[in-house]
Design a protein around this motif. Structure first.
Motif, PDB file in Angstrom:
ATOM      1  N   VAL A  85       0.837  -1.204   0.000  1.00 45.94           N
ATOM      2  CA  VAL A  85       0.000   0.000   0.000  1.00 45.94           C
ATOM      3  C   VAL A  85       0.873   1.256   0.000  1.00 45.94           C
ATOM      4  N   ALA A  86       1.956   1.225   0.775  1.00 48.38           N
ATOM      5  CA  ALA A  86       2.859   2.380   0.847  1.00 48.38           C
ATOM      6  C   ALA A  86       3.479   2.676  -0.513  1.00 48.38           C
ATOM      7  N   TRP A  87       3.812   1.623  -1.260  1.00 43.27           N
ATOM      8  CA  TRP A  87       4.356   1.818  -2.607  1.00 43.27           C
ATOM      9  C   TRP A  87       3.350   2.544  -3.487  1.00 43.27           C
ATOM     10  N   TYR A  88       2.105   2.145  -3.383  1.00 44.43           N
ATOM     11  CA  TYR A  88       1.054   2.787  -4.176  1.00 44.43           C
ATOM     12  C   TYR A  88       0.938   4.265  -3.787  1.00 44.43           C
ATOM     13  N   ILE A  89       0.944   4.543  -2.492  1.00 44.01           N
ATOM     14  CA  ILE A  89       0.810   5.920  -2.002  1.00 44.01           C
ATOM     15  C   ILE A  89       1.947   6.799  -2.504  1.00 44.01           C
ATOM     16  N   ALA A 113      14.763  10.179  -1.645  1.00 43.67           N
ATOM     17  CA  ALA A 113      13.343  10.127  -1.291  1.00 43.67           C
ATOM     18  C   ALA A 113      12.916   8.687  -1.035  1.00 43.67           C
ATOM     19  N   PHE A 114      13.445   7.781  -1.856  1.00 42.26           N
ATOM     20  CA  PHE A 114      13.136   6.361  -1.701  1.00 42.26           C
ATOM     21  C   PHE A 114      13.698   5.834  -0.384  1.00 42.26           C
ATOM     22  N   LEU A 115      14.959   6.156  -0.105  1.00 44.28           N
ATOM     23  CA  LEU A 115      15.606   5.657   1.109  1.00 44.28           C
ATOM     24  C   LEU A 115      14.983   6.238   2.374  1.00 44.28           C
ATOM     25  N   ASP A 116      14.466   7.465   2.275  1.00 45.79           N
ATOM     26  CA  ASP A 116      13.834   8.097   3.440  1.00 45.79           C
ATOM     27  C   ASP A 116      12.626   7.313   3.938  1.00 45.79           C
ATOM     28  N   THR A 117      11.981   6.575   3.041  1.00 44.46           N
ATOM     29  CA  THR A 117      10.783   5.821   3.432  1.00 44.46           C
ATOM     30  C   THR A 117      11.109   4.421   3.943  1.00 44.46           C
ATOM     31  N   THR A 150      17.730  -2.073  -4.975  1.00 46.51           N
ATOM     32  CA  THR A 150      18.349  -1.329  -6.081  1.00 46.51           C
ATOM     33  C   THR A 150      17.470  -1.400  -7.319  1.00 46.51           C
ATOM     34  N   TYR A 151      16.916  -2.583  -7.560  1.00 50.58           N
ATOM     35  CA  TYR A 151      16.013  -2.758  -8.694  1.00 50.58           C
ATOM     36  C   TYR A 151      14.745  -1.936  -8.491  1.00 50.58           C
ATOM     37  N   LEU A 152      14.269  -1.870  -7.244  1.00 50.15           N
ATOM     38  CA  LEU A 152      13.070  -1.091  -6.937  1.00 50.15           C
ATOM     39  C   LEU A 152      13.303   0.391  -7.216  1.00 50.15           C
ATOM     40  N   PHE A 153      14.509   0.862  -6.923  1.00 53.14           N
ATOM     41  CA  PHE A 153      14.855   2.252  -7.209  1.00 53.14           C
ATOM     42  C   PHE A 153      14.738   2.526  -8.705  1.00 53.14           C
ATOM     43  N   TRP A 154      15.255   1.605  -9.524  1.00 52.54           N
ATOM     44  CA  TRP A 154      15.149   1.762 -10.977  1.00 52.54           C
ATOM     45  C   TRP A 154      13.687   1.728 -11.406  1.00 52.54           C
ATOM     46  N   MET A 155      12.916   0.835 -10.814  1.00 55.01           N
ATOM     47  CA  MET A 155      11.500   0.719 -11.150  1.00 55.01           C
ATOM     48  C   MET A 155      10.738   1.993 -10.788  1.00 55.01           C
ATOM     49  N   ASP A 171      -2.673   1.563 -13.052  1.00 53.36           N
ATOM     50  CA  ASP A 171      -2.043   0.691 -14.049  1.00 53.36           C
ATOM     51  C   ASP A 171      -0.526   0.660 -13.868  1.00 53.36           C
ATOM     52  N   ILE A 172       0.047   1.821 -13.563  1.00 60.52           N
ATOM     53  CA  ILE A 172       1.494   1.894 -13.335  1.00 60.52           C
ATOM     54  C   ILE A 172       1.874   1.059 -12.118  1.00 60.52           C
ATOM     55  N   TYR A 173       1.100   1.225 -11.048  1.00 62.63           N
ATOM     56  CA  TYR A 173       1.372   0.480  -9.815  1.00 62.63           C
ATOM     57  C   TYR A 173       1.245  -1.026 -10.043  1.00 62.63           C
ATOM     58  N   THR A 174       0.166  -1.443 -10.683  1.00 60.11           N
ATOM     59  CA  THR A 174      -0.065  -2.871 -10.915  1.00 60.11           C
ATOM     60  C   THR A 174       1.053  -3.477 -11.755  1.00 60.11           C
ATOM     61  N   GLU A 175       1.456  -2.759 -12.784  1.00 60.24           N
ATOM     62  CA  GLU A 175       2.530  -3.249 -13.656  1.00 60.24           C
ATOM     63  C   GLU A 175       3.855  -3.321 -12.904  1.00 60.24           C
ATOM     64  N   LEU A 176       4.140  -2.284 -12.118  1.00 61.75           N
ATOM     65  CA  LEU A 176       5.390  -2.240 -11.363  1.00 61.75           C
ATOM     66  C   LEU A 176       5.466  -3.394 -10.364  1.00 61.75           C
TER      67      LEU A 176
END
Length: 209
Positions: A85-89, A113-117, A150-155, A171-176
Motif C-alpha cells: 500500500v505504501a508503494w502505491y501511495i 526520497a526512496f531511502l527516506d521511506t 536497487t532494482y526497486l529504485f530503478w522501477m 495501471d502503473i502500480y499494478t505493472e510495477l
C-alpha cells in the motif's frame, strides 16, 4: 535578523513551494516569493537555488503524509501488505508532472526520497517476521526485499516516466508490482496482495484526499 524571524520567513517560502507542488504548478523564484508575499531577493538569503528548496519542500510533504496516514497504514494487516500500500501511495504522491519531471532530472533525489521511506517499511517487515500468524513470512522474505531494493529504485524512476506519459496510476502500480515480487511470495499470494492493496489505497484516498 533574529532567529525566530528567519525561521518564520523560511517557513513562508517553504509553505509557498508546498502549495505550488500540491496544485501541480511550476515553481520559480518569482512564483514562490509572490505566493509568500516576500521580495524576490529574499529567496536567496535562505536557499541557494530552486533545487534546494524544491527537495526540502518535497521531503516535508512526504513526512507530513507519513504522519497523516501512519495510523491508518498501521491498522492494515498483515504487515507486509502495508509495504504494498505504501508503494502505491508514494507513486501517487509524485503524480504531479512538474514534480515527476524534477525528480527524473535529479536521480540522486529519487534515491534519497526512496531511502527516506525505508525505515518505516523495515519496521513492518520485522513485525511480520515476529508475527506467529505469519509462519510463512521469514527472514528469507525480508532478505529478498533488501536485495531487490536497487532494482526497486530503478522501477520507481520508470514509474515516474510512465506518469509523464499520462498513464493511470493504478495501471502503473499494478505493472510495477507485478514485475517485482518484492517478498518472493508465491504467485497467488503476490497477486492477492496487489489486488488487496489497491482496495486499501482507494479507501485511504476517499478518507484523506
Amino acid at each position: 535578523m533574529n532567529t525566530k524571524k528567519r525561521e518564520k520567513t523560511k517557513a513562508k517560502l517553504l509553505k509557498a513551494v508546498r502549495l505550488i507542488i500540491t496544485r501541480g504548478e511550476k515553481a520559480s523564484v518569482s512564483s514562490i516569493t509572490k505566493k509568500a508575499n516576500l521580495a524576490y531577493g529574499t529567496f536567496y538569503r535562505y536557499f541557494k537555488d530552486l533545487d534546494e528548496i524544491y527537495y526540502e519542500a518535497i521531503e516535508e510533504l512526504l513526512f507530513d503524509l507519513a504522519l497523516k496516514l501512519g495510523p491508518e497504514l498501521n491498522s492494515i494487516y498483515p504487515a507486509p501488505l502495508r509495504v504494498y500500500v505504501a508503494w502505491y501511495i508514494v507513486i501517487d504522491f509524485y503524480k504531479d508532472k512538474n514534480t515527476a519531471t524534477w525528480l527524473l532530472d535529479h536521480p540522486g533525489k529519487i534515491n534519497k526520497a526512496f531511502l527516506d521511506t525505508q525505515p518505516i517499511s523495515e519496521e513492518w517487515i520485522q513485525e511480520a517476521i515476529k508475527d506467529p500468524k505469519l509462519p510463512l513470512f521469514t527472514k528469507k522474505n525480508a532478505n529478498h526485499y533488501m536485495k531487490v531494493r536497487t532494482y526497486l529504485f530503478w522501477m520507481y524512476a520508470n514509474a515516474l516516466k510512465e506518469i509523464l506519459k499520462g498513464r493511470k496510476i493504478v495501471d502503473i502500480y499494478t505493472e510495477l508490482m507485478s514485475a517485482s515480487n518484492i517478498f518472493n511470495f508465491s504467485k497467488n499470494t503476490h497477486e492477492l496482495y496487489i489486488k488487496t492493496s489497491i482496495k486499501y489505497f482507494d479507501e485511504i484516498k476517499r478518507n484523506h484526499f
